[in-house]
Design a protein around this motif. Structure first.
Motif, mmCIF file in Angstrom:
data_model
loop_
_atom_site.group_PDB
_atom_site.id
_atom_site.type_symbol
_atom_site.label_atom_id
_atom_site.label_comp_id
_atom_site.label_asym_id
_atom_site.label_seq_id
_atom_site.Cartn_x
_atom_site.Cartn_y
_atom_site.Cartn_z
ATOM 1 N N ASP A 247 10.105 0.286 -1.549
ATOM 2 C CA ASP A 247 10.957 -0.514 -0.657
ATOM 3 C C ASP A 247 11.060 -1.953 -1.143
ATOM 4 N N ASN A 248 9.931 -2.537 -1.533
ATOM 5 C CA ASN A 248 9.928 -3.923 -2.016
ATOM 6 C C ASN A 248 10.637 -4.052 -3.358
ATOM 7 N N ARG B 137 0.838 -1.199 0.000
ATOM 8 C CA ARG B 137 0.000 0.000 0.000
ATOM 9 C C ARG B 137 0.874 1.249 0.000
ATOM 10 N N GLY B 138 0.731 2.029 -1.038
ATOM 11 C CA GLY B 138 1.462 3.284 -1.147
ATOM 12 C C GLY B 138 2.770 3.127 -1.906
ATOM 13 N N ARG B 139 3.142 4.207 -2.579
ATOM 14 C CA ARG B 139 4.360 4.192 -3.397
ATOM 15 C C ARG B 139 5.604 3.891 -2.557
ATOM 16 N N VAL B 140 5.644 4.353 -1.297
ATOM 17 C CA VAL B 140 6.816 4.131 -0.449
ATOM 18 C C VAL B 140 7.019 2.630 -0.216
ATOM 19 N N ALA C 84 15.276 -5.725 -6.701
ATOM 20 C CA ALA C 84 16.317 -5.350 -7.661
ATOM 21 C C ALA C 84 17.700 -5.686 -7.101
ATOM 22 N N ARG C 85 17.908 -5.422 -5.824
ATOM 23 C CA ARG C 85 19.185 -5.730 -5.174
ATOM 24 C C ARG C 85 19.469 -7.231 -5.209
#
Length: 151
Positions: A67-68, A60-63, A73-74
């Motif tokens: 984070d996910n 929920r939410g762009r933040v 990507a890492r």
């Protein structure tokens, strides 16, 4: 035996709008596959929801989505893995109000650098798109991986 003609129930969108949505997904998926997380997550509204049957709860939410995506990507970079999202069978319908409903299939491939490419999974994706300040954004994304139960 004769077959009844197919009756379209959806509201057609213009060819120009359809092409705009295709361009949106081309840019959006390329950003994801190139690990340009800020560009990819920048396509979500700040209050967007990203739900998938691969996770018990939606993001929920762009933040939270960012984070996910950064963690994913890492992990891919650490493993030397390239992932590609091949989006196909785009269907765009006028939604309620000024929203659009975009439905696609996504074929996701995985390649370990130096190895063979393989199909990792197939998904159905349903996005609610909104126009804000002249461009398209994702308000809600629902992804169903074919290899997992839908519920």
């Amino acid at each position: 035996m004769t077959q009844a003609p197919h009756q379209q129930k959806e509201t057609a969108v213009s060819a120009v709008l359809y092409a705009e949505v295709q361009q949106f997904y081309g840019r959006h998926m390329r950003a994801m596959d190139e690990c340009r997380v800020a560009d990819w997550t920048g396509d979500f509204m700040p209050e967007a929801v990203f739900a998938t049957n691969a996770r018990p709860e939606p993001q929920r939410g762009r933040v939270e989505i960012t984070d996910n995506a950064e963690a994913a990507a890492r992990q891919l970079q650490e493993k030397g893995t390239l992932r590609r999202h091949c989006v196909t069978t785009l269907e765009v319908q006028q939604g309620t109000g000024s929203t659009l409903l975009a439905r696609t299939y996504a074929l996701i491939t995985r390649t370990v650098v130096g190895g063979r490419s393989e199909l990792e999974f197939v998904c159905t994706c349903e996005d609610v798109l909104v126009r804000h300040e002249g461009r398209l954004f994702i308000q809600h994304r629902q992804v169903y991986r074919d290899d997992l139960p839908k519920d």
